[in-house]
Write a protein that holds these residues in place. Structure first.
Motif, short mmCIF file in Angstrom:
data_model
loop_
_atom_site.label_atom_id
_atom_site.label_comp_id
_atom_site.label_asym_id
_atom_site.label_seq_id
_atom_site.Cartn_x
_atom_site.Cartn_y
_atom_site.Cartn_z
N HIS A 186 10.33 -6.24 -7.19
CA HIS A 186 9.85 -5.76 -6.11
C HIS A 186 9.29 -4.36 -5.75
O HIS A 186 9.90 -3.46 -6.29
CB HIS A 186 10.49 -6.04 -4.61
CG HIS A 186 9.55 -6.00 -3.16
ND1 HIS A 186 9.69 -5.05 -2.96
CD2 HIS A 186 10.16 -6.97 -2.54
CE1 HIS A 186 9.45 -4.56 -1.63
NE2 HIS A 186 8.79 -5.82 -1.40
N PRO A 187 8.44 -3.78 -5.59
CA PRO A 187 8.01 -2.29 -5.74
C PRO A 187 8.39 -1.52 -5.03
O PRO A 187 9.33 -0.82 -5.49
CB PRO A 187 6.34 -2.20 -5.33
CG PRO A 187 6.03 -3.81 -4.05
CD PRO A 187 6.94 -4.49 -4.29
N ALA A 188 9.66 -1.54 -4.47
CA ALA A 188 10.27 -1.09 -3.45
C ALA A 188 11.70 -0.66 -4.66
O ALA A 188 12.19 0.29 -4.76
CB ALA A 188 11.35 -1.61 -2.17
N LEU A 202 11.89 6.27 0.16
CA LEU A 202 10.40 5.39 0.68
C LEU A 202 10.09 5.51 1.95
O LEU A 202 10.57 5.65 2.48
CB LEU A 202 11.84 3.72 0.34
CG LEU A 202 12.80 3.51 -1.40
CD1 LEU A 202 12.96 2.14 -1.12
CD2 LEU A 202 11.10 4.46 -2.22
N PRO A 203 9.76 4.64 1.53
CA PRO A 203 8.52 4.65 3.32
C PRO A 203 9.15 3.52 3.77
O PRO A 203 8.04 2.36 4.51
CB PRO A 203 7.33 4.47 2.95
CG PRO A 203 6.83 3.34 0.66
CD PRO A 203 8.64 4.42 0.71
N LEU A 204 10.59 2.84 4.08
CA LEU A 204 10.72 1.91 4.40
C LEU A 204 12.28 2.41 5.19
O LEU A 204 12.74 3.69 4.98
CB LEU A 204 11.39 0.54 3.25
CG LEU A 204 10.15 0.37 2.73
CD1 LEU A 204 11.43 -0.58 1.46
CD2 LEU A 204 9.53 -0.85 3.43
N SER A 205 12.71 1.86 6.03
CA SER A 205 13.59 2.19 7.30
C SER A 205 15.34 1.69 6.03
O SER A 205 15.38 1.12 5.27
CB SER A 205 13.93 0.81 8.39
OG SER A 205 14.67 -0.91 8.31
N GLN A 206 15.49 2.53 7.40
CA GLN A 206 17.10 2.82 6.72
C GLN A 206 17.86 1.05 6.11
O GLN A 206 18.37 1.04 4.94
CB GLN A 206 18.43 3.20 7.53
CG GLN A 206 19.62 4.09 6.83
CD GLN A 206 20.79 2.44 7.63
OE1 GLN A 206 20.58 1.99 8.55
NE2 GLN A 206 21.13 2.53 6.27
N GLU A 237 0.43 -1.31 -0.03
CA GLU A 237 -0.29 0.07 0.31
C GLU A 237 1.20 0.73 -0.10
O GLU A 237 -0.02 2.43 -0.21
CB GLU A 237 -0.91 -0.14 1.30
CG GLU A 237 -0.03 0.43 2.50
CD GLU A 237 0.36 -1.18 3.28
OE1 GLU A 237 0.55 -1.53 2.56
OE2 GLU A 237 1.10 -0.81 4.07
N GLU A 238 2.02 1.21 0.02
CA GLU A 238 3.10 2.09 0.08
C GLU A 238 3.48 2.46 -0.86
O GLU A 238 4.41 3.77 -1.51
CB GLU A 238 4.52 2.16 0.81
CG GLU A 238 3.48 1.53 2.74
CD GLU A 238 3.31 2.96 3.95
OE1 GLU A 238 3.08 4.48 2.81
OE2 GLU A 238 3.15 2.95 4.93
N PHE A 239 3.23 1.96 -2.18
CA PHE A 239 3.49 2.26 -3.24
C PHE A 239 2.60 2.63 -4.72
O PHE A 239 1.77 2.04 -3.92
CB PHE A 239 4.57 1.01 -3.75
CG PHE A 239 5.92 0.50 -2.87
CD1 PHE A 239 7.08 1.34 -3.26
CD2 PHE A 239 5.23 -0.42 -1.69
CE1 PHE A 239 7.65 1.18 -2.45
CE2 PHE A 239 7.06 -0.45 -1.31
CZ PHE A 239 7.95 0.03 -1.27
N THR A 240 2.86 3.33 -5.17
CA THR A 240 2.11 3.32 -6.23
C THR A 240 1.43 2.16 -6.95
O THR A 240 2.30 0.59 -7.04
CB THR A 240 2.07 3.93 -7.54
OG1 THR A 240 3.19 3.86 -8.46
CG2 THR A 240 3.35 5.38 -6.97
N LYS A 241 0.23 1.62 -7.92
CA LYS A 241 -0.03 0.85 -8.51
C LYS A 241 0.59 0.81 -9.61
O LYS A 241 0.98 -0.93 -9.76
CB LYS A 241 -1.58 1.47 -8.89
CG LYS A 241 -2.61 0.80 -9.46
CD LYS A 241 -3.39 0.13 -10.34
CE LYS A 241 -4.46 -0.35 -10.81
NZ LYS A 241 -4.00 -2.11 -11.19
N THR A 242 1.23 1.32 -10.28
CA THR A 242 1.67 1.41 -11.49
C THR A 242 3.73 0.61 -11.12
O THR A 242 3.47 -0.52 -11.58
CB THR A 242 2.61 2.52 -12.07
OG1 THR A 242 1.69 3.08 -12.10
CG2 THR A 242 3.66 2.28 -12.98
#
Lengths: 108, 108
Positions: free
Chosen positions: B25-27, B50-54, A7-12
DNA sequence: AACATTTATCGTAATATTACGATAAATAGC
DNA sequence: GCTATTTATCGTAATATTACGATAAATGTT
């Protein structure tokens, strides 16, 4: 933890990642290549071709189908799997765009 | 069980799968897009984006590096990550070839 | 209806992935 | 040399993936 924060990333980004993930296994690459090259798309023929059990192949087919890359048509007791032309083209476009968006300029 | 039977597939199939998996992977898609669009490639800037930790971002960077898609250059206390132009081009070619090998002909 | 063939699903086990906080390592500046 | 900053690595926990055999479901054949 342990689950992707979708949910933190875009649909694309998620769609692209899902597609790449579906292709991200040698067995699924082998299945796709087999479907592309052969005239026979019957599940059993894929099982014969791959060094994996029937249930494992069925699982891989199911994931490729979930990703939309292939479709299955029931043909008597067997199932005929084929590349989904439309989805294939779209995947090709989307992944191609990612690669094309890099024009060779780095900051370092 | 639980581990991919790498040795049963061809090098090409495994290489292709590894590349796709790295992108899967979206990240990591987000990281690649960020590296492509921004002038800043510093790890810390990616972490801010990014909405992720370091530590998680560092892990993703390490996987992209392992796949060869990016390279990191130490710049003082920080590290500058960039697309690896040569490897990127090769990945683009290899994945493109898979998609191009399908010419739209199905048996069913 | 009984049987064979084909495929999907279930149950299970082993390994991999994702994520985080805490800590270590390396460099720059004082 | 100490301190702050930046990044990598370690340890850990939760979930996902991969694979198999066994079984179920569906169809075709006798």
């Amino acid at each position: 933890m342990g689950l992707t924060k979708t949910e933190e990333f875009t649909k694309t980004q998620n769609d692209l990642a899902s597609l790449a993930k579906a292709i991200g296994h040698p067995a699924r690459i082998a299945i796709l290549q087999f479907l592309i090259k052969t005239k026979s798309c019957v599940c059993g023929d894929i099982v014969d071709e791959l060094p994996l059990s029937q249930s494992t192949v069925s699982q891989h087919l199911s994931e490729l189908k979930k990703a939309g890359l292939i479709k299955g048509e029931i043909d008597g007791p067997s199932v005929c799997y084929c590349i989904d032309e439309k989805a294939w083209g779209k995947a090709k476009k989307v992944i191609g765009e990612l690669f094309d968006s890099y024009t060779g300029q780095n900051c370092c």
